[in-house]
Design a protein around this motif. Sequence first.
Motif, mmCIF file in Angstrom:
data_model
loop_
_atom_site.group_PDB
_atom_site.id
_atom_site.type_symbol
_atom_site.label_atom_id
_atom_site.label_comp_id
_atom_site.label_asym_id
_atom_site.label_seq_id
_atom_site.Cartn_x
_atom_site.Cartn_y
_atom_site.Cartn_z
ATOM 1 N N TRP A 97 -3.155 5.124 11.234
ATOM 2 C CA TRP A 97 -3.540 4.794 9.862
ATOM 3 C C TRP A 97 -4.949 4.226 9.906
ATOM 4 O O TRP A 97 -5.183 3.168 10.458
ATOM 5 C CB TRP A 97 -2.576 3.777 9.271
ATOM 6 C CG TRP A 97 -2.863 3.362 7.854
ATOM 7 C CD1 TRP A 97 -3.660 3.989 6.950
ATOM 8 C CD2 TRP A 97 -2.327 2.210 7.186
ATOM 9 N NE1 TRP A 97 -3.665 3.314 5.757
ATOM 10 C CE2 TRP A 97 -2.858 2.221 5.865
ATOM 11 C CE3 TRP A 97 -1.464 1.199 7.561
ATOM 12 C CZ2 TRP A 97 -2.536 1.228 4.938
ATOM 13 C CZ3 TRP A 97 -1.150 0.223 6.636
ATOM 14 C CH2 TRP A 97 -1.674 0.233 5.344
ATOM 15 N N ALA A 113 -6.458 9.599 5.968
ATOM 16 C CA ALA A 113 -6.023 8.214 6.054
ATOM 17 C C ALA A 113 -4.877 8.037 7.035
ATOM 18 O O ALA A 113 -4.761 7.005 7.693
ATOM 19 C CB ALA A 113 -5.594 7.725 4.674
ATOM 20 N N ARG A 116 -14.348 0.327 1.109
ATOM 21 C CA ARG A 116 -13.105 1.043 0.811
ATOM 22 C C ARG A 116 -13.362 2.281 -0.033
ATOM 23 O O ARG A 116 -12.642 3.276 0.058
ATOM 24 C CB ARG A 116 -12.160 0.088 0.085
ATOM 25 C CG ARG A 116 -10.835 0.682 -0.317
ATOM 26 C CD ARG A 116 -9.868 -0.419 -0.670
ATOM 27 N NE ARG A 116 -8.633 0.117 -1.219
ATOM 28 C CZ ARG A 116 -7.503 -0.564 -1.305
ATOM 29 N NH1 ARG A 116 -7.460 -1.811 -0.866
ATOM 30 N NH2 ARG A 116 -6.429 -0.018 -1.819
ATOM 31 N N GLU A 136 0.588 3.888 1.575
ATOM 32 C CA GLU A 136 0.712 4.398 2.938
ATOM 33 C C GLU A 136 1.885 3.770 3.693
ATOM 34 O O GLU A 136 2.472 4.391 4.576
ATOM 35 C CB GLU A 136 -0.573 4.149 3.735
ATOM 36 C CG GLU A 136 -1.813 4.828 3.171
ATOM 37 C CD GLU A 136 -2.617 3.900 2.302
ATOM 38 O OE1 GLU A 136 -3.858 3.931 2.399
ATOM 39 O OE2 GLU A 136 -2.016 3.142 1.504
ATOM 40 N N ARG A 174 -8.520 3.882 -3.628
ATOM 41 C CA ARG A 174 -9.843 3.269 -3.533
ATOM 42 C C ARG A 174 -9.902 1.907 -4.219
ATOM 43 O O ARG A 174 -10.775 1.102 -3.916
ATOM 44 C CB ARG A 174 -10.892 4.198 -4.166
ATOM 45 C CG ARG A 174 -10.945 5.589 -3.542
ATOM 46 C CD ARG A 174 -11.358 5.555 -2.082
ATOM 47 N NE ARG A 174 -11.463 6.900 -1.514
ATOM 48 C CZ ARG A 174 -11.809 7.151 -0.257
ATOM 49 N NH1 ARG A 174 -12.080 6.155 0.557
ATOM 50 N NH2 ARG A 174 -11.871 8.386 0.183
ATOM 51 N N ARG A 230 0.857 -1.184 0.000
ATOM 52 C CA ARG A 230 0.000 0.000 0.000
ATOM 53 C C ARG A 230 0.896 1.237 0.000
ATOM 54 O O ARG A 230 1.934 1.275 0.670
ATOM 55 C CB ARG A 230 -0.882 0.011 1.254
ATOM 56 C CG ARG A 230 -2.024 -0.982 1.266
ATOM 57 C CD ARG A 230 -3.239 -0.469 0.516
ATOM 58 N NE ARG A 230 -3.840 0.703 1.100
ATOM 59 C CZ ARG A 230 -5.025 0.733 1.692
ATOM 60 N NH1 ARG A 230 -5.741 -0.380 1.804
ATOM 61 N NH2 ARG A 230 -5.518 1.860 2.157
ATOM 62 N N GLN A 283 -6.767 8.171 -0.030
ATOM 63 C CA GLN A 283 -6.111 6.879 -0.093
ATOM 64 C C GLN A 283 -6.595 6.121 -1.316
ATOM 65 O O GLN A 283 -7.638 6.447 -1.892
ATOM 66 C CB GLN A 283 -6.404 6.079 1.172
ATOM 67 C CG GLN A 283 -7.880 5.950 1.498
ATOM 68 C CD GLN A 283 -8.095 5.547 2.941
ATOM 69 O OE1 GLN A 283 -7.616 4.520 3.369
ATOM 70 N NE2 GLN A 283 -8.815 6.362 3.690
ATOM 71 N N THR A 316 -8.150 3.093 7.577
ATOM 72 C CA THR A 316 -8.411 2.742 6.195
ATOM 73 C C THR A 316 -9.390 1.574 6.144
ATOM 74 O O THR A 316 -9.969 1.186 7.152
ATOM 75 C CB THR A 316 -7.085 2.380 5.481
ATOM 76 O OG1 THR A 316 -7.328 2.185 4.096
ATOM 77 C CG2 THR A 316 -6.456 1.133 6.076
#
Length: 364
Positions: free
Chosen positions: A273, A290, A283, A131, A309, A129, A307, A275
């Motif tokens: 975080w 996020a 999502r 992130e 999708r 991810r 973030q 999410t």
Amino acid sequence: MSRGRRVLVVGCGWISRLVHLPYLAGLRATGGLRSLYVADTDPERAARAARDFDAEMYTGPLEGAGADLVLAATPPVSHAALTLQALAAGARVIVEKPLALTVEDAAAVLAAARRHEGGVYPLYTMRHRPEAALIRQALAQRIGPAREIRASWLRRDGVPATQGGMEPGVLWDLGSHLVDLALWLPDWCGATGTARAEHQHPAAATIGDLRAGWQCQEPADQVVPAPKWHGVRAEATLDAGHLLRVEASWAAPGIRRDLSRIDIIGERATLTWRTVLGWSPDRRTVPGPALWITDVEGREQVLLHDQPRDPRVEYTAQLDAAFAALISGDAVGPLEAACASTALLHAMRTSLDTAAPAPFDIRN
């Protein structure tokens, strides 16, 4: 290894049809691989996959496939054995998570991979991810050494749609992602400690009401029994003084939206975080921000508001990374991290079975 002259996908279930086979078919179209083969214990499922992705069916023993690369997308109970078999046949391996269901099987895979020049890449998707890179950077520059991590993944109705997916339980399904992230993000691999775990909310509803709607369903004549439990809560105390708390549920009571959250408490600040992981339709609507940091005085700073999708972002990124690592021979690090998370999950599973604390050793 080349980019994979001859690739065999073992397991043609929903994740292969949604991710692996489209990726590999696209790679073949651009000359990245020469031929694509599929195999499955269900001949009809293999035939559909071969037809839909212009692949060839393979029905013989794995040793006779002559594959340069085997992608193992079978139920978790078979991952370790299939990986060892493919390595012995001279193939490189990309294997779905979890790598194995016991610490002994994970150790056997790691030993075999070392003998075969690191030829195994485990697919722990959430590492890829976007992130995750921001979190690792923030840990190094802003948060300071992590002391405690709290990780949760709660679904309102997301029980796996296949018996093979359900059999390992929610700890190995959702929990394997959470534990892997919790060890990998702050680099907590290489420790010993004690784990405790307990089941949460027994499965009272019928399985048909709670199946993950984004998964391909089993044929109507196949009965998939409901799991005994929908949730688990676990805790691990590492010898370095670190604490990890994990909560996972396929069908958490009283929630209206799927939600995943990881809080990393460091010496200088806390990183959060929030999410939705995986393929849940929630999502697409999870609110921002996020990712944010809260300092010791309670001041917040947003690091990421929007973030991804579409989960194909990280699923494509992980396959790119897998091929790159196997080509360069640099797959040992990701594999060692997967072995560490397997060892910790095995201890949590032992605690679930015995209702007692269980020791673990996540050193490789």
